[in-house]
Motif scaffolding. Structure first.
Motif, short mmCIF file in Angstrom:
data_model
loop_
_atom_site.label_atom_id
_atom_site.label_comp_id
_atom_site.label_asym_id
_atom_site.label_seq_id
_atom_site.Cartn_x
_atom_site.Cartn_y
_atom_site.Cartn_z
N MET A 184 0.86 -1.18 0.00
CA MET A 184 0.00 0.00 0.00
C MET A 184 0.89 1.22 0.00
O MET A 184 1.94 1.23 0.62
CB MET A 184 -0.88 0.03 1.25
N MET A 185 0.48 2.27 -0.70
CA MET A 185 1.29 3.48 -0.77
C MET A 185 1.04 4.37 0.44
O MET A 185 -0.09 4.51 0.90
CB MET A 185 0.94 4.28 -2.04
N LEU A 186 2.09 4.96 0.94
CA LEU A 186 1.99 5.88 2.06
C LEU A 186 1.52 7.25 1.57
O LEU A 186 2.07 7.78 0.62
CB LEU A 186 3.35 6.04 2.74
N ALA A 187 0.51 7.81 2.18
CA ALA A 187 0.04 9.13 1.78
C ALA A 187 1.08 10.16 2.14
O ALA A 187 1.67 10.12 3.21
CB ALA A 187 -1.27 9.45 2.48
N GLY A 188 1.32 11.12 1.26
CA GLY A 188 2.24 12.21 1.53
C GLY A 188 1.50 13.32 2.25
O GLY A 188 0.48 13.08 2.90
N PRO A 189 1.96 14.56 2.14
CA PRO A 189 1.29 15.67 2.77
C PRO A 189 -0.17 15.74 2.31
O PRO A 189 -0.48 15.48 1.16
CB PRO A 189 2.10 16.89 2.28
N ALA A 190 -1.06 16.11 3.21
CA ALA A 190 -2.49 16.04 2.93
C ALA A 190 -2.88 16.81 1.69
O ALA A 190 -3.67 16.35 0.87
CB ALA A 190 -3.27 16.57 4.14
N ALA A 191 -2.31 17.99 1.50
CA ALA A 191 -2.68 18.80 0.35
C ALA A 191 -2.30 18.09 -0.94
O ALA A 191 -3.00 18.15 -1.94
CB ALA A 191 -2.01 20.17 0.42
N THR A 192 -1.14 17.42 -0.93
CA THR A 192 -0.69 16.74 -2.13
C THR A 192 -1.58 15.56 -2.47
O THR A 192 -2.00 15.36 -3.59
CB THR A 192 0.76 16.26 -1.95
N VAL A 193 -1.92 14.76 -1.44
CA VAL A 193 -2.71 13.56 -1.68
C VAL A 193 -4.12 13.90 -2.13
O VAL A 193 -4.66 13.29 -3.04
CB VAL A 193 -2.75 12.69 -0.41
N SER A 194 -4.74 14.91 -1.53
CA SER A 194 -6.09 15.26 -1.90
C SER A 194 -6.17 15.75 -3.34
O SER A 194 -7.19 15.64 -3.98
CB SER A 194 -6.63 16.34 -0.95
N ALA A 195 -5.06 16.29 -3.85
CA ALA A 195 -5.04 16.82 -5.21
C ALA A 195 -4.68 15.75 -6.23
O ALA A 195 -4.83 15.98 -7.42
CB ALA A 195 -4.06 17.98 -5.31
N ALA A 196 -4.20 14.59 -5.79
CA ALA A 196 -3.74 13.58 -6.72
C ALA A 196 -4.74 12.43 -6.78
O ALA A 196 -4.94 11.74 -5.79
CB ALA A 196 -2.37 13.05 -6.28
N PRO A 197 -5.40 12.21 -7.92
CA PRO A 197 -6.31 11.09 -8.03
C PRO A 197 -5.56 9.77 -7.98
O PRO A 197 -4.36 9.71 -8.26
CB PRO A 197 -6.96 11.32 -9.40
N GLU A 198 -6.28 8.72 -7.63
CA GLU A 198 -5.64 7.40 -7.57
C GLU A 198 -5.14 7.00 -8.95
O GLU A 198 -5.82 7.18 -9.96
CB GLU A 198 -6.66 6.37 -7.08
N ILE A 199 -3.91 6.51 -9.00
CA ILE A 199 -3.36 6.00 -10.26
C ILE A 199 -2.86 4.59 -10.03
O ILE A 199 -2.38 4.25 -8.96
CB ILE A 199 -2.23 6.90 -10.81
N ALA A 200 -3.00 3.77 -11.04
CA ALA A 200 -2.55 2.39 -10.95
C ALA A 200 -1.13 2.29 -11.47
O ALA A 200 -0.71 3.06 -12.33
CB ALA A 200 -3.46 1.48 -11.76
N ALA A 201 -0.38 1.35 -10.92
CA ALA A 201 0.96 1.10 -11.41
C ALA A 201 0.88 0.51 -12.82
O ALA A 201 -0.08 -0.16 -13.17
CB ALA A 201 1.70 0.13 -10.48
N PRO A 202 1.87 0.76 -13.64
CA PRO A 202 1.83 0.27 -15.02
C PRO A 202 2.06 -1.24 -15.09
O PRO A 202 2.53 -1.87 -14.14
CB PRO A 202 2.98 1.02 -15.69
N ARG A 203 1.72 -1.78 -16.22
CA ARG A 203 2.05 -3.17 -16.49
C ARG A 203 3.56 -3.28 -16.66
O ARG A 203 4.19 -2.47 -17.31
CB ARG A 203 1.35 -3.61 -17.78
N ASN A 204 4.13 -4.31 -16.04
CA ASN A 204 5.58 -4.52 -16.13
C ASN A 204 5.92 -5.59 -17.16
O ASN A 204 5.16 -6.54 -17.33
CB ASN A 204 6.13 -4.92 -14.76
N PRO A 205 7.07 -5.46 -17.82
CA PRO A 205 7.98 -4.32 -17.80
C PRO A 205 7.42 -3.11 -18.55
O PRO A 205 6.53 -3.26 -19.39
CB PRO A 205 9.24 -4.86 -18.48
N ILE A 206 7.97 -1.94 -18.26
CA ILE A 206 7.48 -0.70 -18.84
C ILE A 206 7.73 -0.67 -20.35
O ILE A 206 6.84 -0.33 -21.13
CB ILE A 206 8.16 0.50 -18.17
N VAL A 207 8.94 -1.01 -20.76
CA VAL A 207 9.32 -1.02 -22.18
C VAL A 207 9.34 -2.46 -22.66
O VAL A 207 10.01 -3.31 -22.06
CB VAL A 207 10.70 -0.36 -22.38
N ARG A 208 8.65 -2.74 -23.76
CA ARG A 208 8.50 -4.11 -24.22
C ARG A 208 9.07 -4.38 -25.61
O ARG A 208 9.12 -5.53 -26.05
CB ARG A 208 7.02 -4.52 -24.20
N ASP A 209 9.49 -3.33 -26.30
CA ASP A 209 9.99 -3.54 -27.67
C ASP A 209 11.51 -3.55 -27.75
O ASP A 209 12.07 -3.75 -28.83
CB ASP A 209 9.43 -2.48 -28.62
#
Length: 330
Positions: free
Chosen positions: A12-37
């Motif tokens: 689970m990700m640790l929330a940063g400063p409250a103002a930062t977290v409230s402004a940042a919508p949830e994002i999912a981690a990318p599929r690994n590996p990032i570069v596939r070609d």
């Protein structure tokens, strides 16, 4: 050295400063590996505004499985899902005094410009590995040799018993505006940079933590400084893992904190890169779990991956499990 905590705990990700977290919508981690070609290694993230730039080395596939790296590339993302390939930003031949090898690198922004530090093989005038520095007005380059000579040569660190101890630079600017560079193989060194970013300012100091092998990464989270690195306990491990140490100041003292990850799948080497982006923390590394065409992963055919990173209340980092697909960051 025993791995602290359970690697089976869901990340689970640790929330940063409250103002930062409230402004940042949830994002999912990318599929690994990032570069596939193509095969990529030694990830080095840099966040500029709403964009994360990822600098990597290019493992050019070959049958003998050893390292064949001649250029550095950069990718960018605004959401950790979609990545833009900006192509090669430099070739080792752009450093006229170097003869081969585009090894690990890191870029940093300072005074409105982008400074790129990379490990290369010096020509016969200063035999051994060396640290180069290049500069650009844009994070995607083009970068040009900023000094016309090496920033660090093997002669400047005579303690090492081998010619490749001066590799894998990491750069970090402290709160007072001072920029530091750390690097090394078997021995870990740190030095302050002059404001011009192309000269060492003062002595080179050794700060080698337990089982240090290579690939140091400097960063700060809250009031704590972190030195994360590729480690190898030759008594019990076949492949490199990631370990880290913490300190109350960039000058130390550094306290070993043990393992952060296990080894990269199918890979002898591993290389950490850490960034805070969109209100969350991320750990980049590489493994060799990728096939491109008829070429499978190998020692010299690696793939960059990324995972959510969590900080405990005491400043330690929770061990990271390398799954084939990173869990969503929440």
């Amino acid at each position: 050295m025993r791995l602290a905590g359970s690697l089976g705990v869901a990340m689970m990700m640790l929330a940063g400063p409250a103002a930062t977290v409230s402004a940042a919508p949830e994002i999912a981690a990318p599929r690994n590996p990032i570069v596939r070609d193509k095969f990529t290694a030694d990830p080095a993230p840099l966040v500029v505004g709403d964009t994360l730039y990822l600098y990597v080395g290019h493992d050019e596939a070959q049958r003998d499985e050893m390292f064949n790296m001649r250029e550095w590339m950069v990718y960018s993302t605004k959401d950790m899902q979609h990545w833009t390939d900006h192509g090669p930003i430099m070739n080792v031949a752009d450093f006229k005094w170097a003869k081969k090898d585009a090894w690990a690198s890191q870029a940093i922004r300072k005074n409105g410009r982008y400074w790129f530090y990379a490990a290369v093989e010096h020509d016969a005038t200063h035999p051994g590995k060396a640290i180069a520095v290049a500069v650009s007005d844009r994070p995607t380059g083009p970068f040009v040799d900023a000094k016309g000579a090496a920033l660090i040569t093997n002669e400047m660190t005579p303690k090492g018993t081998h010619s490749w101890e001066d590799i894998d630079p990491t750069v970090f600017t402290d709160d007072d505006g001072t920029t530091w560079i750390a690097w090394g193989n078997r021995q870990c060194y740190i030095a302050r940079l002059k404001p011009n970013m192309i000269e060492i300012d003062g002595p080179i100091t050794e700060i080698t933590p337990p089982f240090f092998e290579e690939g140091p990464w400097l960063h700060k989270h809250g009031k704590t400084y972190y030195l994360t690195y590729a480690s190898l306990d030759r008594r019990t491990q076949r492949d490199e893992h990631i370990s880290y140490a913490t300190a109350p100041s960039i000058r130390g003292p550094w306290t070993p904190r043990g393992l952060l990850t296990g080894s990269g799948k199918y890979s002898f080497t591993i290389h950490p890169g850490i960034a805070e982006f969109r209100g969350r923390s991320w750990l980049f590394l590489h493994n060799a779990d990728l096939a491109v065409g008829d070429q499978s992963g190998a020692i010299g055919r690696r793939a960059v991956t990324v995972y959510p990173l969590h900080y405990n209340a005491d400043g330690t980092m929770r061990p990271v499990v390398q799954d084939s697909a990173a869990a969503p960051a929440r």
